[in-house]
Design an enzyme around this catalytic site. Structure first.
Site, short mmCIF file in Angstrom:
data_model
loop_
_atom_site.label_atom_id
_atom_site.label_comp_id
_atom_site.label_asym_id
_atom_site.label_seq_id
_atom_site.Cartn_x
_atom_site.Cartn_y
_atom_site.Cartn_z
N SER A 25 -10.15 -5.47 0.50
CA SER A 25 -9.19 -4.62 -0.20
C SER A 25 -9.81 -4.17 -1.51
O SER A 25 -10.67 -4.85 -2.07
CB SER A 25 -7.88 -5.36 -0.45
OG SER A 25 -8.10 -6.51 -1.24
N GLY A 26 -9.37 -3.01 -1.97
CA GLY A 26 -9.89 -2.46 -3.22
C GLY A 26 -8.76 -1.97 -4.08
O GLY A 26 -7.60 -2.33 -3.89
N GLY A 27 -9.13 -1.12 -5.04
CA GLY A 27 -8.12 -0.64 -5.97
C GLY A 27 -7.08 0.24 -5.32
O GLY A 27 -5.95 0.33 -5.78
N VAL A 31 -8.52 -2.51 4.02
CA VAL A 31 -9.30 -2.16 5.20
C VAL A 31 -9.14 -3.29 6.21
O VAL A 31 -9.34 -4.46 5.87
CB VAL A 31 -10.78 -1.95 4.88
CG1 VAL A 31 -11.55 -1.59 6.15
CG2 VAL A 31 -10.95 -0.85 3.83
N ASP A 138 -20.33 5.57 -6.85
CA ASP A 138 -20.19 4.11 -6.78
C ASP A 138 -21.22 3.51 -5.84
O ASP A 138 -20.88 2.68 -4.99
CB ASP A 138 -18.77 3.73 -6.34
CG ASP A 138 -18.39 2.32 -6.78
OD1 ASP A 138 -17.47 1.74 -6.16
OD2 ASP A 138 -19.02 1.79 -7.71
#
Length: 953
Positions: A25-27, A31, A138
């Site tokens: 997981s991210g900001g 997923v 990124d």
């Protein structure tokens, strides 16, 4: 399982996706791994989190999916579908079989040939993206995947699309002034505020390629100076040097050019290989013949076992990569043990040492099921007598397969009957299988610097099997770091069975019980004999750091020792933890942050003790390098955490900031505690931190106020403190005028305490000792024999009386004799001086500053310098939360010592004076008038000497 995960599973089922597990997981979103039942294939599905589901984020999410869908490139992750279901926007993309480069690097650098292919694929991907007007923004190891053959660039979540002429820009959807990306992989111009561009992407790509070659971040490498390019092929060095140039215009202008230059080095390497192999063979043959003729095999005595994991064979698939993934996970699981290290996947070494263990394996994959098998072989080529170690599982949970294999391998290595006994403490291991499993857990927890959890694991192992003699030895080391009193019962257990340990372990155990000078000599000898023996390497570095300055070993010696540990065993995180601490105190910001980053990459700490250490390191970095305002914010954030009150050693926090040479932070931290009327221990420790910090900052009047506030707490050892502080200042740094008047006032206070009813025998000795020293300098002391008699009851080695004896010799013109009398006092550690609540906290400061004076009188400049480094020690009893200890006062007088060192080096035209003067300017720049004037003098010398750089001595 989170409720959001279940919601995602139910929603995606309507679209024909069987969700199996969360990948990350991210900001913006989550997923998940899912099986597309319509096409019978695994896919990764990204979904926006509900709390992030705004019009702006949805627009960015859709833009990311569209952007990926436009890319048709083998090195960029492929998007299959984008849609919305039950109010959840999602898109399905290619499930990458490989691992993120960041995960691969946890086991060490990648093979050179693989790095070249990885770099070509990454630059191909960026070239394609840039040709379509997209800047990734990124690029970092976690967003680059490698399956052994192909690199794939993923996560375009914050990518920026540069619009074509006449096309609307969507960049207004991002927040003004926000610079997207990961700070550690930003180009210098980004950090300065410039917008991301294709050139900044290429700089980040160069960082990834460098890290793949070396196993360390470019920032981490900077403080090693000459070793920056070690591991990078010399032909590639020139390419990366330009790619990492500070100015953007000095770098490769396009991804295509960068890729072609990098790939061309491969052609040149092939042309040189034949000649190189011929020359290398001749040289290697001569070296081996010479070494074999003069030394026993191997060329140096091993300090432990080295496991070499070879590439695993895929038996049931023609072009599978599961074997490589299992092998890499296995190497990661086998790292972090004290007595053996693991490397690979790599080919077997052409020369097998007796201490080398070869791990060879294979996998068979059928559908989602996997069977893995390994053989363990020692020198001589004979496999282990036990059957091969086998693990079963599925391709989704390879970590479980690798963990099963790792347990079997460790069990085999720690088999009491194997031939590795000369290198491992096998006879000191538990006999019980459950205890052995618990010991394995404890060993890895220590290697991960998870001290509290390791403490519990060793307790559990000892409870299961009392015949584990290694357990109490390791446990005693954990006790030492946790700041606990020496446990004699625990020590007796391993002492009684010292004969079951290998000889190098026996020397290490004996060293732990020797006086400081002898202990360091023993540890150095063990390390010379066994350069890769981790327990001795780390213990030598640790002792040099905490107590080496007491005998003239400066902080830089400890830093070099910890860097050696990191080079030998980069997976041993206690070395990185200590290195972050020491480099912060030394003023090496880049090195300290790199060491701290290695800790952070290991994941969050779990037990309260390790959490507080990590929090302290984080705050210290800010307070040491980012100024007063940032320090205050960091302290408020740290103290505002919900669970901060659960930290077991919270009261020690402000005082420990002095060990980072962050006196301003210590004062701010102390002030936050000094007002806590509900917590007397915090108030006392906060005031001690203020006293020490203000002294270091040259704010003597504020230090006196803190001492008076401590006196108000009523304890005898605190009641004598204000007069003793004034006495020490007059003794060690007398003013140019008004000294006699000050002496009269100070004497009155000390005499009053010596005859007070609230005083104790210990505090009366402290008052008498200071009175005699001051009386010898500033006038006759009435009834001095009375005060001498107060010292007659001094216990132990009678340090106060002996220093008085030495002072008398020095005043009689015999400084060499004074040094000889006090030689045995300098190695005395804080816990050997007696109860920290009654020991005179000013003793060690007076001792070393007096000895520096005596050395100077004898024209022994080196001896004077050695004494003036004493303040760099980190020697305390337990976790300091009671009355001032010797360490608190040492640190408080540190700037005075640094001022004297600067003048000493300046007089001999030694360039080290520059860094010392710069630090004096930083520290005394806002001090009381006397100290502010010295800071101005230091600033003038900085200009005259044409100094440059930061205040790193």
């Amino acid at each position: 399982m989170s409720s959001f995960f279940e919601r995602v599973r139910a929603a995606l089922a309507e679209k024909g996706y069987q969700v199996q597990l969360e990948l990350g997981s991210g900001g913006m979103g989550m997923v998940v791994l899912a099986r597309d039942t319509r096409l019978d294939r695994l896919v990764a599905v990204k979904v926006i989190r509900p709390e992030m589901h705004t019009a702006a984020t949805q627009l960015r999410f859709v833009e990311e999916a569209r952007m990926l869908a436009r890319f048709k490139h083998r090195n960029i992750v492929t998007v299959y579908e984008a849609d919305e279901v039950r109010g959840l926007p999602y898109y399905a993309m290619e499930y990458l079989e490989g691992e993120a480069v960041a995960d691969l690097l946890r086991t060490g650098p990648l093979p050179r040939k693989q790095v070249l292919n990885l770099g070509r694929g990454l630059l191909d991907a960026l070239g394609h993206a840039h040709s379509l007007g997209v800047v990734h923004r990124d690029v970092k190891p976690t967003n680059v995947f490698w399956d052994g053959q192909t690199a794939v660039l993923a996560d375009f979540g914050i990518a920026k699309r540069v619009p074509a002429q006449g096309e609307e820009s969507h960049e207004s959807r991002t927040e003004p002034g926000v610079h997207w990306g990961t700070r550690e992989y930003m180009a210098p111009e980004q950090l300065a505020g410039a917008e991301a561009s294709p050139v900044t992407d290429l700089y980040a790509a160069a960082l990834v390629i460098y890290e793949a070659y070396t196993g360390r971040h470019w920032l981490d490498a900077q403080h090693t100076k000459a070793r920056v390019w070690r591991r990078v092929p010399w032909l590639v060095q020139r390419i990366l040097r330009r790619a990492l140039a500070w100015q953007a215009e000095d770098r490769w202008p396009h991804a295509v050019t960068f890729r072609l230059k990098l790939w061309h080095t491969r052609v040149v390497q092939y042309q040189l290989r034949a000649l190189g192999l011929t020359m290398a063979g001749l040289v290697a043959g001569a070296v081996v013949a010479n070494r074999a003729a003069t030394e026993r095999w191997p060329f140096y005595r091993a300090g432990g076992v080295q496991l070499v994991v070879t590439p695993f064979e895929d038996l049931c698939t023609a072009a599978g990569h599961v074997g490589d993934r299992v092998a890499r996970r296995l190497v990661r699981d086998l790292q972090g043990y004290v007595d053996f290290s693991a490397t690979g996947p790599a080919r077997p070494p052409w020369l097998m040492k007796r201490s080398t263990v070869l791990v060879q394996g294979s996998v068979c994959t059928r559908g989602d099921s996997i069977r893995a098998e390994v053989d363990v072989t020692t020198r001589g080529g004979a496999p282990a007598p036990d059957p091969a170690i086998v693990a079963h599982g599925d391709t989704v949970r390879l970590d479980m397969v690798a963990d099963t294999l790792a347990y079997g391998i460790v069990h085999e290595i720690w088999n009491r009957e194997n031939a590795l006994d000369p290198y491992l403490p096998i006879k000191a291991l538990p006999r019980n299988a459950a205890a052995l499993a618990q010991l394995r857990v404890a060993e890895q927890l220590v290697a991960q610097a998870r001290w509290g959890e390791a403490d519990e694991a060793y307790d559990a192992a000892e409870a299961i099997d009392s015949t584990c003699w290694l357990c109490p030895w390791r446990h005693a080391e954990v006790d030492r770091w946790l700041g606990r009193p020496f446990d004699r019962a625990r020590a007796d257990r391993y002492r009684r069975h010292i004969d079951v340990f290998p000889s190098h372990y026996q020397e290490l155990i004996r060293a732990s019980e020797q006086p400081l000078v002898q202990s360091l000599a023993t540890l150095k000898q063990v390390v010379q004999q066994r350069p890769r023996f981790l327990p001795a390497l780390f213990r030598l570095a640790d002792e040099t750091y905490h107590r080496g300055p007491l005998i003239g070993r400066p902080l830089r010696d400890a830093i070099e020792a910890f860097e050696t540990v990191v080079r030998v065993r980069p997976d041993f995180l206690p070395a990185s933890e200590h290195l972050a601490w020491a480099l912060t105190a030394y003023g090496n910001e880049a090195g300290a942050r790199a060491a701290f980053q290695r800790l952070e990459q290991s994941g969050p700490p779990r037990d309260p003790f390790s959490q507080q250490v990590r929090a302290l390191l984080s705050v210290a970095l800010v307070c040491r390098f980012e100024g007063s305002v940032a320090c205050g914010r960091a302290l408020d954030v740290a103290l505002g955490q919900v669970d901060v009150s659960q930290y077991p050693d919270l009261a020690a926090g402000p005082r420990y900031l002095m060990t980072f040479d962050a006196p301003g932070g210590a004062v701010q931290f102390g002030q936050r505690f000094a007002t806590r009327e509900d917590a007397p221990a915090l108030v006392r420790s906060g005031l001690v931190a203020e006293l020490s910090g203000f002294l270091s900052l040259g704010l003597v009047d504020s230090a006196r106020a803190a001492a008076r506030a401590l006196r108000g707490l009523g304890r005898p050892e605190l009641t004598v403190l204000p007069a003793e502080l004034d006495g020490a200042l007059l003794l060690l740094d007398p003013p140019e005028r008004d000294a006699p008047a000050q002496w009269t006032e100070i004497a009155h206070g000390l005499v009053a305490h010596a005859g007070s009813r609230v005083s104790t025998a210990a505090t009366r000795r402290r008052a008498a000792w200071m009175l005699i020293l001051l009386g010898r300098r500033w006038g006759a002391l009435p009834d001095s024999e009375t005060y001498k008699r107060l010292l007659h009851g001094e216990p132990g080695r009678r340090p106060l009386a002996r220093l008085l004896e030495a002072d008398a010799l020095a005043r009689a013109g015999r400084p060499a004799a004074a040094l000889q009398v006090t030689d045995s006092l300098t190695p005395l550690q804080a816990d050997s001086l007696g109860d920290p609540e009654v020991v005179d906290p000013f003793f060690r400061t007076v001792l070393h500053l007096f000895r520096a004076d005596w050395s100077g009188r004898g024209d022994d400049t080196d001896g004077e310098e050695r004494e003036l480094h004493w303040y760099e020690n980190n020697d305390v009893v337990g976790r300091p939360s009671g009355p001032p200890q010797v360490g608190d006062i040492d640190w408080g007088f540190g700037t005075l010592a640094r001022w004297r060192l600067a003048q000493l080096h300046d007089a001999t035209s030694d360039r080290r004076a520059c860094a010392l003067y710069l630090r004096v300017v930083d520290t005394w720049g806002h001090g009381d008038p006397r100290y502010h004037a010295r800071a101005a003098t230091a600033a003038a010398r900085v200009t005259a000497l044409q100094c440059s750089g930061r205040a790193v001595p």
